[in-house]
Design a protein around this motif. Structure first.
Motif, PDB file in Angstrom:
ATOM      1  N   LYS A   1    -112.325-101.261  25.424  1.00 52.92           N
ATOM      2  CA  LYS A   1    -111.134-100.702  26.002  1.00 52.92           C
ATOM      3  C   LYS A   1    -111.604-102.052  27.086  1.00 52.92           C
ATOM      4  CE  LYS A   1    -108.710 -98.809  28.918  1.00 52.92           C
ATOM      5  NZ  LYS A   1    -106.963 -99.024  29.154  1.00 52.92           N
TER       6      LYS A   1
ATOM      7  N   GLU B   1    -105.900-114.682  17.315  1.00 49.23           N
ATOM      8  CA  GLU B   1    -104.590-113.906  17.439  1.00 49.23           C
ATOM      9  C   GLU B   1    -104.056-114.872  18.403  1.00 49.23           C
ATOM     10  OE1 GLU B   1    -102.872-110.059  17.640  1.00 49.23           O
ATOM     11  OE2 GLU B   1    -104.152-111.082  15.675  1.00 49.23           O
TER      12      GLU B   1
ATOM     13  N   LYS C   1    -114.777 -97.907  24.271  1.00 50.37           N
ATOM     14  CA  LYS C   1    -113.778 -96.810  24.342  1.00 50.37           C
ATOM     15  C   LYS C   1    -113.593 -95.939  24.766  1.00 50.37           C
ATOM     16  CE  LYS C   1    -110.810 -96.352  20.570  1.00 50.37           C
ATOM     17  NZ  LYS C   1    -109.893 -97.023  19.782  1.00 50.37           N
TER      18      LYS C   1
ATOM     19  N   TYR D   1     -94.298-112.174  18.078  1.00 50.12           N
ATOM     20  CA  TYR D   1     -95.815-111.002  18.375  1.00 50.12           C
ATOM     21  C   TYR D   1     -95.176-109.437  18.175  1.00 50.12           C
ATOM     22  CZ  TYR D   1     -99.356-108.966  21.235  1.00 50.12           C
ATOM     23  OH  TYR D   1    -100.088-108.390  22.057  1.00 50.12           O
ATOM     24  N   GLY D   2     -96.422-108.981  16.840  1.00 50.28           N
ATOM     25  CA  GLY D   2     -95.580-108.248  15.945  1.00 50.28           C
ATOM     26  C   GLY D   2     -94.550-108.416  15.203  1.00 50.28           C
TER      27      GLY D   2
ATOM     28  N   GLU E   1    -106.010-106.110  25.391  1.00 48.52           N
ATOM     29  CA  GLU E   1    -106.164-104.413  25.106  1.00 48.52           C
ATOM     30  C   GLU E   1    -105.756-104.486  23.757  1.00 48.52           C
ATOM     31  OE1 GLU E   1    -102.790-103.737  28.266  1.00 48.52           O
ATOM     32  OE2 GLU E   1    -104.582-103.160  29.915  1.00 48.52           O
ATOM     33  N   LYS E   2    -104.760-104.718  23.216  1.00 50.33           N
ATOM     34  CA  LYS E   2    -104.500-104.048  21.882  1.00 50.33           C
ATOM     35  C   LYS E   2    -106.037-104.920  20.994  1.00 50.33           C
ATOM     36  CE  LYS E   2     -99.492-104.178  21.757  1.00 50.33           C
ATOM     37  NZ  LYS E   2     -98.564-105.171  22.506  1.00 50.33           N
ATOM     38  N   VAL E   3    -105.963-106.495  20.783  1.00 46.54           N
ATOM     39  CA  VAL E   3    -107.308-106.552  19.786  1.00 46.54           C
ATOM     40  C   VAL E   3    -108.780-105.461  20.608  1.00 46.54           C
ATOM     41  CG1 VAL E   3    -109.344-108.368  19.308  1.00 46.54           C
ATOM     42  CG2 VAL E   3    -106.384-109.071  19.521  1.00 46.54           C
TER      43      VAL E   3
ATOM     44  N   ASP F   1    -102.303-108.630  27.535  1.00 49.91           N
ATOM     45  CA  ASP F   1    -101.541-107.396  26.785  1.00 49.91           C
ATOM     46  C   ASP F   1    -102.345-107.789  25.506  1.00 49.91           C
ATOM     47  OD1 ASP F   1     -99.350-106.496  26.009  1.00 49.91           O
ATOM     48  OD2 ASP F   1     -98.904-107.193  24.668  1.00 49.91           O
ATOM     49  N   ILE F   2    -102.373-109.005  24.744  1.00 51.50           N
ATOM     50  CA  ILE F   2    -102.937-109.303  23.289  1.00 51.50           C
ATOM     51  C   ILE F   2    -104.857-108.981  23.598  1.00 51.50           C
ATOM     52  CG2 ILE F   2    -104.382-110.792  21.496  1.00 51.50           C
ATOM     53  CD1 ILE F   2    -102.063-112.883  22.400  1.00 51.50           C
TER      54      ILE F   2
ATOM     55  N   ASP G   1    -108.675-102.580  21.313  1.00 50.14           N
ATOM     56  CA  ASP G   1    -108.905-101.570  19.978  1.00 50.14           C
ATOM     57  C   ASP G   1    -109.432-101.281  19.182  1.00 50.14           C
ATOM     58  OD1 ASP G   1    -107.369 -98.163  21.238  1.00 50.14           O
ATOM     59  OD2 ASP G   1    -106.689 -98.895  19.810  1.00 50.14           O
ATOM     60  N   ARG G   2    -108.628-102.536  18.459  1.00 49.64           N
ATOM     61  CA  ARG G   2    -109.822-102.443  17.034  1.00 49.64           C
ATOM     62  C   ARG G   2    -110.708-102.275  16.935  1.00 49.64           C
ATOM     63  NH1 ARG G   2    -104.517-106.628  15.383  1.00 49.64           N
ATOM     64  NH2 ARG G   2    -106.286-108.486  15.453  1.00 49.64           N
TER      65      ARG G   2
END
Ligand code: ADP
Ligand code: MG
Length: 728
Positions: free
Chosen positions: A324, A271, A222, A158-159, A315-317, A312-313, A319-320
């Motif tokens: 939110k 992802e 966001k 991951y990352g 939240e990250k995606v 978790d993913i 953001d892109r």
């Protein structure tokens, strides 16, 4: 208008959807970042591969030499994928996941650099555990905790980090996480269910619990979400007048997915696919800006890990995509909250779903056995199951807008109710050949092979049988499914052990045939667990009364719901099933209460801040405008001004009233908090927060929302519901 709200609206309305195009077929992408079966075959020696497979199947230990080999192979694969770091990935009692990255990088004594990762780093790590909640375990026992590899959930990248799923335990062996008890519960249900499944098929050697969760969530711009301190700090809107349009038109549910949302979903799903999360379904949910994602079900431990990773993913995606994600169970008042239905079943290593009716009477008897035992388990431990989904945030959702009520009951549908009613009439002891034939042909044999249409349409039953699985619906969107899954699998394991004992006794002592013995025991279970069956409207007043008569628990708040966890019955259960020791049970209870207190405390503080620094100043500012307007009118009209300023004067009065009430109530709430804080006993403290502090939230909100309706829109500081929910 407050600059924050203003800027957020401007920013959000300018957004263009971030395009996303899928380039590779999902089937080709699936699991590319996972050290799965395929990679193991490729990278491991035969012995090492066998030892991992064995550990997964039987729970056997992997010896140190093997661990070194496996670590070497994992490292080779991870480096080939561009990973630079590794981490033990675990689930402390905070509800989220935790990780501490270490570089593969190391130095030799002569100063040369190399990539290093050995068996010891794979198998065990010692993160600084002192800041994770332990419910007092670490004070009483040993200060340190360690993480230990869970080979049944594959490592993934991951990352640029190789993540190794682990359990987290204290040095004296007490679980400090959500995974360790889950694994123990899954082991218990495996053993118990295998014993029973072998009545029907001797070739069964393992039974695994399966879980398919359905994740609901909100997507908010966001900038808008970030402009609301309550959303940022508590995950929900503490104040906010409902938008003129909510979900009443049902025009969002299953509707066309908005462009920004669909692009986010595509990106997210790709992802997930790489990480081996088998995402399958996506759709709009009932409330505006609310959505759902569901995967293909998996073995329960893996499914739990995948759900945590997914959150978790997401939240990250998000953001892109300048969005939110809200996982809170009730981010907005007056519209639906978000849950996470847990679809659960049991499957054998021979590929049979034990909760799926079959094509022969014997297969159906097997189905009925697991079906009735599950009902009996839930009946016996309904209060414990309710406790497993209790939290400060989920309290807002249970019992409101389509969510299941706090009373546990089971929906099984008309057809199966009829079958159970018939089985209640089976004769005691030996059955005549006629009765047996009748049962096999006309009762058991009548269960249709596919009951997939067995859906509970009103969706409010907390525990519904939906054709080939049970669906636990009270689980909150934010929760770690490990909690309810630990309880469910433990109680079913306990029930199946009991069942097997009773059946064996009838076979040995009363010389009954196996199927006769099973019918006899099931008959008694059906009779004994009738009170938990309910197919009607869980919200009706008549059900609330009826449930009370049936002595079903109805714990509406978390502090009350959690009481049962530390009862003797519960401690004995977890102890006997070797899922949790008394110390572990009590520690968890304490952590849950502490979390409840802290979350409520934070909400109280944010409330004060909002009220004193945003809402009251906005109301006063508007009040001043009205006052100067009235002054002007007076200047012109002199003593007769009142008839010309009627509206202004009444607005002024209304504002003053709500201002005073807001201020008074928020001060009273602060006092109540102080009092609650001085309480030493944690159970009393949680109850004080629940019954003395929390009720003020509704009160304060009422007056704030009235002010929102009075104050000039340009003066209102907080993004409004119509903006949060309808700007996409
Ligand atoms: P819905 O409830 O939305 O109509 P389904 O009932 O088809 O949709 O599936 C909901 C979830 O149930 C999915 O995640 C699916 O994988 C899961 N599911 C289906 N069969 C099982 C099973 N045997 N065990 C656990 N979960 C299952
Ligand atoms: Mg479903």
């Amino acid at each position: 208008m407050s600059t924050q709200r203003n800027n957020a609206i401007k920013e959000s309305s300018k957004r263009k959807a971030r395009s996303f195009v899928e380039q590779i077929r999902r089937s080709e992408l699936f699991g590319s970042q996972v050290f799965n079966e395929e990679k193991m075959v490729q990278y491991l020696t035969r012995d090492a591969y066998e030892s991992v497979k064995n550990a997964i199947f039987t729970g056997s230990k992997i010896d140190r030499k093997m661990a070194d080999q496996i670590a070497e192979a994992m490292k080779a694969w991870a480096l080939s994928m561009g990973a630079t770091h590794y981490t033990h990935w675990f689930q402390p009692l905070t509800g989220a996941t935790a990780e501490k990255h270490d570089a593969f990088f190391d130095l030799l004594p002569d100063g040369r650099a190399l990539e290093k990762f050995g068996g010891s780093q794979l198998v065990q790590q010692e993160p600084d555990a002192s800041s994770f909640p332990s419910g007092g375990i670490r004070n009483t026992f040993e200060a340190r905790g360690y993480t230990a590899w869970d080979p049944s959930s594959p490592a993934f990248i991951y990352g640029a980090t190789l993540c190794i799923p682990t359990i987290f335990v204290s040095y004296t062996g007490e679980a400090l996480d959500n995974k360790a008890p889950l694994l123990r519960a899954l082991h218990a249900v495996d053993q118990a269910a295998t014993g029973v499944a072998r009545y029907f098929d001797k070739s069964v050697n393992k039974v695994m619990a399966t879980l398919g969760w359905e994740q609901e969530y909100f997507l908010i711009d966001k900038a808008l979400a970030g402009s609301r301190p309550d959303l940022v700090l508590t995950g929900r809107t503490l104040v906010g007048q409902a938008a003129a349009k909510g979900q009443q038109l049902d025009d969002h549910y299953f509707g066309v997915i908005p462009l920004r949302a669909i692009n986010f979903m595509k990106d997210l799903e790709v992802e997930c696919t790489r990480l081996g999360i088998p995402v399958k379904t996506r759709h709009n949910e009932v409330a505006p800006n609310q959505f759902e994602l569901a995967p293909v079900f998996e073995e329960a431990n893996l499914a739990v890990d995948h759900n945590l990773l997914l959150m978790d993913i997401m939240e990250k995606v998000a953001d892109r995509h300048d969005l939110k994600v809200l996982f809170h169970e009730k981010p907005f008042a007056g519209i639906n909250g978000s849950g996470k239905h847990n679809n659960w079943s049991l499957a054998t290593d021979t590929g049979v779903n034990l909760l799926s009716p079959g094509s022969t009477p014997m297969k159906n008897l097997q189905f009925l056995t697991f079906f009735v035992n599950t009902i009996k388990a839930v009946d016996t431990y309904e209060e414990l199951l309710r406790a497993s989904i209790a939290s400060a945030t989920n309290d807002h959702r249970l019992g409101a807008n389509e969510a299941p009520p706090a009373i546990f009951s089971i929906f099984i549908g008309e057809q199966l109710s009829a079958v159970l009613d018939e089985l209640e009439g089976v004769s005691q002891g030996k059955l005549s050949p006629e009765e047996k034939t009748e049962l096999k042909l006309n009762v058991v044999g009548k269960i249709p092979e596919i009951l997939l249409d067995n859906t509970d349409r009103n969706r409010t039953s907390p525990f519904a049988f939906t054709g080939n699985k049970f669906e636990m619906r009270g689980v909150g969107a934010k929760m770690n499914c490990a909690k309810p899954m630990t309880v469910l699998n433990t109680i079913v394991a306990r029930q199946l052990i009991e069942f097997k004992k009773e059946v064996d006794k009838l076979i040995e002592k009363k010389k009954l045939k196996k199927d006769e013995a099973i019918f006899n025991v099931l008959r008694e279970y059906i009779k004994a667990s009738k009170r938990i069956r309910f197919d009607g409207d869980g919200y009706s007043e008549s059900w609330q009364k009826e449930a009370a008569k049936r002595k079903l628990s109805n714990n509406k708040t978390t502090p009350e719901a959690l009481e049962i966890v530390v009862s003797k019955g519960s401690i004995d259960l977890f102890n006997e099933m070797q899922v949790m020791s008394e110390v572990e049970v009590k520690a968890r209870h304490e952590v849950d209460l502490e979390t409840y207190i802290l979350q409520t405390q934070i909400e109280g503080r944010v409330f004060n801040e909002l009220v004193n620094t945003q809402i009251i100043p906005a109301a006063i500012a508007y009040q001043n405008k009205v006052i100067s307007n009235i002054r002007g009118i007076k200047e012109i009209y002199g003593s007769g001004y009142q008839q010309h300023a009627e509206a202004q004067l009444s607005i002024l009065e209304e504002i003053s009233g709500h201002l005073a009430a807001t201020r008074k109530k928020s001060e009273a709430m602060t006092e109540a908090r102080k009092k609650a804080n001085s309480e030493k006993d944690i159970r009393k403290k949680a109850k004080a927060y629940c019954h003395e502090v929390r009720p003020y939230f509704e009160d304060i909100r009422y007056h704030c929302d009235k002010l929102e309706q009075l104050v000039d829109d340009r003066d209102w500081p907080l993004a409004k519901y119509r903006e949060l929910l309808f700007i996409r």
